[in-house]
Write an enzyme that holds these catalytic residues in place. Sequence first.
Site, PDB file in Angstrom:
ATOM      1  N   ARG A 233      37.712  37.958  33.693  1.00  0.00           N
ATOM      2  CA  ARG A 233      36.674  37.779  32.681  1.00  0.00           C
ATOM      3  C   ARG A 233      37.328  37.135  31.464  1.00  0.00           C
ATOM      4  NH1 ARG A 233      33.513  38.157  36.125  1.00  0.00           N
ATOM      5  NH2 ARG A 233      31.796  39.619  36.391  1.00  0.00           N
ATOM      6  N   ASP A 257      38.981  30.120  34.920  1.00  0.00           N
ATOM      7  CA  ASP A 257      37.642  30.017  35.523  1.00  0.00           C
ATOM      8  C   ASP A 257      36.614  30.697  34.630  1.00  0.00           C
ATOM      9  OD1 ASP A 257      35.806  29.380  37.697  1.00  0.00           O
ATOM     10  OD2 ASP A 257      35.737  31.550  38.058  1.00  0.00           O
ATOM     11  N   GLU A 262      31.700  32.178  27.115  1.00  0.00           N
ATOM     12  CA  GLU A 262      31.096  31.262  28.103  1.00  0.00           C
ATOM     13  C   GLU A 262      29.568  31.369  28.187  1.00  0.00           C
ATOM     14  OE1 GLU A 262      33.130  32.805  31.663  1.00  0.00           O
ATOM     15  OE2 GLU A 262      31.190  33.475  32.413  1.00  0.00           O
ATOM     16  N   HIS A 294      33.235  29.277  35.807  1.00  0.00           N
ATOM     17  CA  HIS A 294      32.965  30.549  36.489  1.00  0.00           C
ATOM     18  C   HIS A 294      32.454  30.294  37.916  1.00  0.00           C
ATOM     19  CE1 HIS A 294      32.173  34.997  35.406  1.00  0.00           C
ATOM     20  NE2 HIS A 294      32.336  34.888  36.715  1.00  0.00           N
TER      21      HIS A 294
HETATM   22  P1  NAD Z   1      38.378  45.884  42.016  1.00  0.00           P
HETATM   23  O1  NAD Z   1      37.592  46.946  41.347  1.00  0.00           O
HETATM   24  O2  NAD Z   1      38.541  45.901  43.500  1.00  0.00           O
HETATM   25  O3  NAD Z   1      39.854  45.813  41.372  1.00  0.00           O
HETATM   26  C1  NAD Z   1      40.130  45.928  40.004  1.00  0.00           C
HETATM   27  C2  NAD Z   1      41.514  46.536  39.871  1.00  0.00           C
HETATM   28  O4  NAD Z   1      41.876  46.498  38.498  1.00  0.00           O
HETATM   29  C3  NAD Z   1      41.569  47.996  40.326  1.00  0.00           C
HETATM   30  O5  NAD Z   1      42.625  48.182  41.250  1.00  0.00           O
HETATM   31  C4  NAD Z   1      41.834  48.754  39.028  1.00  0.00           C
HETATM   32  O6  NAD Z   1      42.618  49.906  39.215  1.00  0.00           O
HETATM   33  C5  NAD Z   1      42.568  47.698  38.223  1.00  0.00           C
HETATM   34  N1  NAD Z   1      42.608  47.980  36.797  1.00  0.00           N
HETATM   35  C6  NAD Z   1      41.746  48.722  36.047  1.00  0.00           C
HETATM   36  N2  NAD Z   1      42.176  48.763  34.767  1.00  0.00           N
HETATM   37  C7  NAD Z   1      43.319  48.020  34.724  1.00  0.00           C
HETATM   38  C8  NAD Z   1      44.236  47.700  33.689  1.00  0.00           C
HETATM   39  N3  NAD Z   1      44.075  48.159  32.441  1.00  0.00           N
HETATM   40  N4  NAD Z   1      45.293  46.919  33.991  1.00  0.00           N
HETATM   41  C9  NAD Z   1      45.481  46.459  35.263  1.00  0.00           C
HETATM   42  N5  NAD Z   1      44.653  46.753  36.288  1.00  0.00           N
HETATM   43  C10 NAD Z   1      43.588  47.513  36.014  1.00  0.00           C
HETATM   44  O7  NAD Z   1      37.726  44.511  41.536  1.00  0.00           O
HETATM   45  P2  NAD Z   1      37.845  43.076  42.215  1.00  0.00           P
HETATM   46  O8  NAD Z   1      36.720  42.901  43.186  1.00  0.00           O
HETATM   47  O9  NAD Z   1      39.238  42.850  42.660  1.00  0.00           O
HETATM   48  O10 NAD Z   1      37.483  42.138  40.962  1.00  0.00           O
HETATM   49  C11 NAD Z   1      38.361  42.051  39.842  1.00  0.00           C
HETATM   50  C12 NAD Z   1      37.644  41.361  38.704  1.00  0.00           C
HETATM   51  O11 NAD Z   1      37.389  39.997  39.058  1.00  0.00           O
HETATM   52  C13 NAD Z   1      36.216  41.919  38.409  1.00  0.00           C
HETATM   53  O12 NAD Z   1      36.281  42.981  37.484  1.00  0.00           O
HETATM   54  C14 NAD Z   1      35.483  40.747  37.833  1.00  0.00           C
HETATM   55  O13 NAD Z   1      35.565  40.799  36.423  1.00  0.00           O
HETATM   56  C15 NAD Z   1      36.270  39.531  38.333  1.00  0.00           C
HETATM   57  N6  NAD Z   1      35.487  38.657  39.212  1.00  0.00           N
HETATM   58  C16 NAD Z   1      35.370  37.347  38.898  1.00  0.00           C
HETATM   59  C17 NAD Z   1      34.644  36.478  39.713  1.00  0.00           C
HETATM   60  C18 NAD Z   1      34.545  35.005  39.402  1.00  0.00           C
HETATM   61  O14 NAD Z   1      33.679  34.318  39.987  1.00  0.00           O
HETATM   62  N7  NAD Z   1      35.365  34.460  38.530  1.00  0.00           N
HETATM   63  C19 NAD Z   1      34.033  36.978  40.858  1.00  0.00           C
HETATM   64  C20 NAD Z   1      34.171  38.336  41.167  1.00  0.00           C
HETATM   65  C21 NAD Z   1      34.900  39.172  40.337  1.00  0.00           C
END
Ligand code: NAD
Length: 327
Positions: A233, A257, A262, A294
């Site tokens: 994000r 991305d 945004e 994005h």
């Molecule tokens: P997920 O919930 O499977 O994984 C997130 C991980 O981050 C977890 O393991 C959690 O323990 C960890 N985490 C929490 N707080 C943290 C911190 N302070 N420092 C480090 N790690 C921490 O989520 P995911 O499916 O892997 O997605 C991750 C992120 O990607 C989402 O939160 C979303 O914001 C983003 N995303 C972006 C797009 C895009 O199109 N650009 C698409 C999907 C998701």
Amino acid sequence: MKISFFSARKYEQEVFESVFANTGMELDFFELRLTAKTAQLAKGFTTICCFVNDLLNAEVLTELSKMGIKNIALRCAGFNNVNLPKAKELGIRVVRVPDYSPYAVAEHAVALLLTLNRKTHRAHSRIRDLNFSLEGLVGFDLRGKTVGIIGTGKIGRVFAGIMKGFGCTILAYDPYPHKEMESIGTYVTLPEIFKNADIISLHCPLNDSTKHLLSASTFEMMKPNAVIINTGRGALIDSKALIDALKTHKIGGACLDVYEEEEGVFFTDQSTGGIMDDVLARLTTFPNVILTSHQAFLTNEALRNIAETTRDNIRNLVDQGKCQNEL
Ligand code: NAD
């Protein structure tokens, strides 16, 4: 039942229409982003479907509640745009799509890295201009480099596996370490990632503790050639501090991305009006920055999974009164 879709784009409408066919659910697509100004479009519906940049703050939720909205189906994984305590207080139920294709996002992160590093975007434009010079196109081998991954959830772990395949050493940070990572890399502290990684990729959620995770003080710790990747994000990075770090060569480049301001710009065509956001405009001028709007999630497989999970989420919520993807 009729469901109104905010921020709806043509490429997703076709998939949603096919997945929702014969479900008895009628879809009404609005291209407009949900804000306090556009909330009135939800009148007459009880369920709305929203995306990453739809505004679901206390003001909008209160408006929606007055109009009789009972359910919000997010067609995305992140939910930082929703004031969940307010939704709960108003009795509005919120569901999301936690898992649609970690591969789509992780592969896009790799695509950005390869493009920025090997400058294929610049080479392509040059050749279309009949310029076959290689000046300024020197990249680096990924093999042997150290990759720091912040957040080893679904996407972070896929990204880690791909980078391991390139012959990189993987360092990771996550407050909740994952067993699967043991065979791929080593968990270390955040400062160790900042100091040692040649490539740093963000895959953690945006919340109060991760806002501006990359800031002036963390850029200070990084290697001068470090490349950062953000498909998480936008607000995980302090964009003004990023510009300073790029201007003073504290880091080697950025693959983005997402961007912290945004909303209202990404997903729209601004080519005739120009960019009004000076920070974003400055970011687009660096040769060592690559930006996409994005789009990391945007694959056929992800779109279909998003549509199918959203259909099942709404069915479970409305017909059975419970849904495992409720927030
Ligand atoms: P997920 O919930 O499977 O994984 C997130 C991980 O981050 C977890 O393991 C959690 O323990 C960890 N985490 C929490 N707080 C943290 C911190 N302070 N420092 C480090 N790690 C921490 O989520 P995911 O499916 O892997 O997605 C991750 C992120 O990607 C989402 O939160 C979303 O914001 C983003 N995303 C972006 C797009 C895009 O199109 N650009 C698409 C999907 C998701």
